[in-house]
Structures are given as C-alpha cells and as structure tokens.
Enzyme design. Structure first.
Site, mmCIF file in Angstrom:
data_model
loop_
_atom_site.group_PDB
_atom_site.id
_atom_site.type_symbol
_atom_site.label_atom_id
_atom_site.label_comp_id
_atom_site.label_asym_id
_atom_site.label_seq_id
_atom_site.Cartn_x
_atom_site.Cartn_y
_atom_site.Cartn_z
ATOM 1 C CE LYS A 187 -10.478 4.101 10.735
ATOM 2 N NZ LYS A 187 -9.673 4.784 9.753
ATOM 3 C CG PHE A 233 -6.653 8.042 6.561
ATOM 4 C CD1 PHE A 233 -6.501 7.147 7.609
ATOM 5 C CD2 PHE A 233 -6.908 7.642 5.365
ATOM 6 C CE1 PHE A 233 -6.827 5.827 7.361
ATOM 7 C CE2 PHE A 233 -7.174 6.381 4.990
ATOM 8 C CZ PHE A 233 -7.191 5.364 5.984
ATOM 9 C CE LYS A 272 -6.273 2.078 2.443
ATOM 10 N NZ LYS A 272 -6.445 1.504 1.172
ATOM 11 C CG HIS A 280 -13.970 0.332 7.020
ATOM 12 N ND1 HIS A 280 -13.497 1.044 7.935
ATOM 13 C CD2 HIS A 280 -12.815 0.893 6.090
ATOM 14 C CE1 HIS A 280 -12.767 2.081 7.695
ATOM 15 N NE2 HIS A 280 -12.359 2.017 6.452
ATOM 16 C CG ASN A 305 -3.368 5.452 3.644
ATOM 17 O OD1 ASN A 305 -2.957 5.619 4.611
ATOM 18 N ND2 ASN A 305 -4.774 5.578 3.206
ATOM 19 C CG ASP A 347 -9.787 -0.813 -3.632
ATOM 20 O OD1 ASP A 347 -9.044 0.224 -3.466
ATOM 21 O OD2 ASP A 347 -10.529 -0.708 -4.483
ATOM 22 C CD GLU A 390 -6.382 1.414 -6.644
ATOM 23 O OE1 GLU A 390 -7.674 1.995 -6.905
ATOM 24 O OE2 GLU A 390 -5.929 1.635 -5.328
ATOM 25 C CB THR A 398 -0.844 -0.031 1.251
ATOM 26 O OG1 THR A 398 -1.660 1.245 1.312
ATOM 27 C CG2 THR A 398 0.091 0.012 2.745
HETATM 28 P P1 IMP Z 1 -8.162 3.387 -1.201
HETATM 29 O O1 IMP Z 1 -8.375 3.115 -2.688
HETATM 30 O O2 IMP Z 1 -8.361 1.807 -0.709
HETATM 31 O O3 IMP Z 1 -6.543 3.783 -0.687
HETATM 32 O O4 IMP Z 1 -9.094 4.401 -0.596
HETATM 33 C C1 IMP Z 1 -10.082 5.034 -1.292
HETATM 34 C C2 IMP Z 1 -10.127 6.531 -0.523
HETATM 35 O O5 IMP Z 1 -10.895 6.141 0.713
HETATM 36 C C3 IMP Z 1 -8.943 7.090 -0.266
HETATM 37 O O6 IMP Z 1 -9.353 8.413 -0.255
HETATM 38 C C4 IMP Z 1 -8.833 6.828 1.060
HETATM 39 O O7 IMP Z 1 -8.043 7.607 1.775
HETATM 40 C C5 IMP Z 1 -10.077 6.838 1.553
HETATM 41 N N1 IMP Z 1 -10.159 5.713 2.940
HETATM 42 C C6 IMP Z 1 -9.920 4.534 2.792
HETATM 43 N N2 IMP Z 1 -9.933 3.875 4.009
HETATM 44 C C7 IMP Z 1 -10.441 5.196 4.833
HETATM 45 C C8 IMP Z 1 -10.652 5.012 6.066
HETATM 46 O O8 IMP Z 1 -10.623 4.052 7.105
HETATM 47 N N3 IMP Z 1 -11.076 6.321 6.766
HETATM 48 C C9 IMP Z 1 -11.341 7.223 5.779
HETATM 49 N N4 IMP Z 1 -10.935 7.498 4.741
HETATM 50 C C10 IMP Z 1 -10.456 5.951 4.017
#
Ligand code: IMP
Length: 186
Positions: free
Chosen positions: A165, A142, A14, A170, A11, A66, A38, A9
């Site tokens: 959290k 975030f 995460k 989720h 992020n 994801d 993606e 990742t």
């Molecule tokens: P990703 O493609 O899984 O990285 O996430 C899609 C979008 O949702 C990105 O802008 C992430 O920052 C946001 N996102 C994913 N998980 C969370 C969370 O747990 N809290 C808030 N935003 C999230």
C-alpha cells in the site's frame, strides 16, 4: 542529518504507514496524540488549521494529515465526512448505498499539513484512483481499505500488505511531496 518531526494523529495505522514511507527520506517521525479541533471545511482547511494549532501547542515542527474516501456516484460522499460515516454507516452501509450502482469510481485523498511555530502552514495533496468492490475484502489496513481497489490492481487495499500500500497510496504521495519539499526548503 536526520530530521525529527512530530506527527499529530490519533490513528496508529497512519503512524505505521508514515514511518515506512519516511524511512528513505531520513525523517524520523515521533508520534503525539495531541488532538486538535477538526474545523468544518475541506481536507485542506482541516490540515492547515490543525497543523498551525498543533505547532503552536507543541512549539516545534509538526505534521497532521486529513484523509477521506470520495465516491463519484455518491456525489463524492463521504469525502470530508469520512470519519463520521465510517463510525456510523460503516463499510456495510456504504456497500448498501452502492448496491445497484454500476459506476464504482472512487478515490482516496490525503492532505498533509506541515507547520512550525515560526511559519505559515504548507499543505500537500495525494490522490489514488480506483473503484469500490462489491463486498469487504481482506484484513489488512483499516477503515475503508477492504472496499477500495486501486487502479491497475484486482485486490483491495485490505488484501495487500502495508508495504505494498505504501508504494503508491494517497498517503505515500502526500507524504513524499512533503518530504521532497522539506529537503529544499529547510
Ligand atoms: P481522518 O479524518 O483523516 O482520520 O480519516 C477520515 C476517515 O477515513 C477515517 O474513518 C479514517 O479511518 C478513514 N481513512 C483515512 N485514511 C484511510 C486509508 O488510508 N484507508 C482507509 N480508510 C482511511
């Protein structure tokens, strides 16, 4: 025996959440920001494809994840477009779209994809239900966290600590499903 799994990742939030969640499962998480295509599709499609792609590149077991925010009154938008919408529309834009909307139901979904070079990908879904606040609240977490009030709470994910959290998010649900599966299948 401690299992070592790579989490692919970009992020860091995460990664921190996942490390906290995995502590009690004896899984040691290594982080790699490999990047993977993606593809267009559901969270499940993206996780399945990403895990398979990364496992063959890394030549070892990997997980990818994801996630997205799904808002009922917006026909489950931004959903699979969550990343793009976060960067372009931002939380303020979401609040504008939801300005006069009474039904504020929303859910976060997380899909973990697990794969090894020798196996087909497995996926694990976690969902947390809640509703949207009327303004951004809190500095924790975030992206969409300051907008999301989980059921049974009156604080947003942005107003609670990572540890809180992690108790019911989720991501907690999807990663825990994966960890339990791994225990019985490896
Ligand atoms: P990703 O493609 O899984 O990285 O996430 C899609 C979008 O949702 C990105 O802008 C992430 O920052 C946001 N996102 C994913 N998980 C969370 C969370 O747990 N809290 C808030 N935003 C999230």
């Amino acid at each position: 025996m401690v299992k070592i799994i790579k989490f692919i990742t970009s992020n860091q939030h995460k990664v921190k959440e996942a490390r906290g969640i995995f502590e009690k499962f004896g899984i040691q998480l290594e982080h790699e920001d490999l990047g993977y295509p993606e593809i267009q599709g559901t969270l499940e499609d993206v996780a399945r494809f990403g895990a398979q792609y990364a496992a063959s590149k890394i030549k070892g077991p990997v997980i990818v994840e994801d996630a997205g925010l799904f808002i009922k009154a917006l026909n489950w938008f931004p959903g699979t477009y969550s990343s793009y919408v976060q960067e372009t529309l931002t939380n303020k834009g979401i609040l504008k779209l939801m300005n006069d909307v009474e039904d504020r139901y929303a859910e976060f979904r997380s899909v973990v994809g697990y794969c090894t070079p020798k196996s087909e990908p497995e996926i694990f879904l976690g969902t947390v239900k809640g509703h949207l606040s009327y303004k951004e609240r809190g500095n924790h977490g975030f992206a969409y966290d300051p907008l999301f009030i989980p059921d049974g709470f009156n604080r947003t994910f942005g107003e609670i600590t990572r540890e809180e959290k992690n108790e019911f998010s989720h991501r907690r649900i999807s990663l825990e499903k994966f960890a339990s599966w791994l225990k019985f299948n490896e």
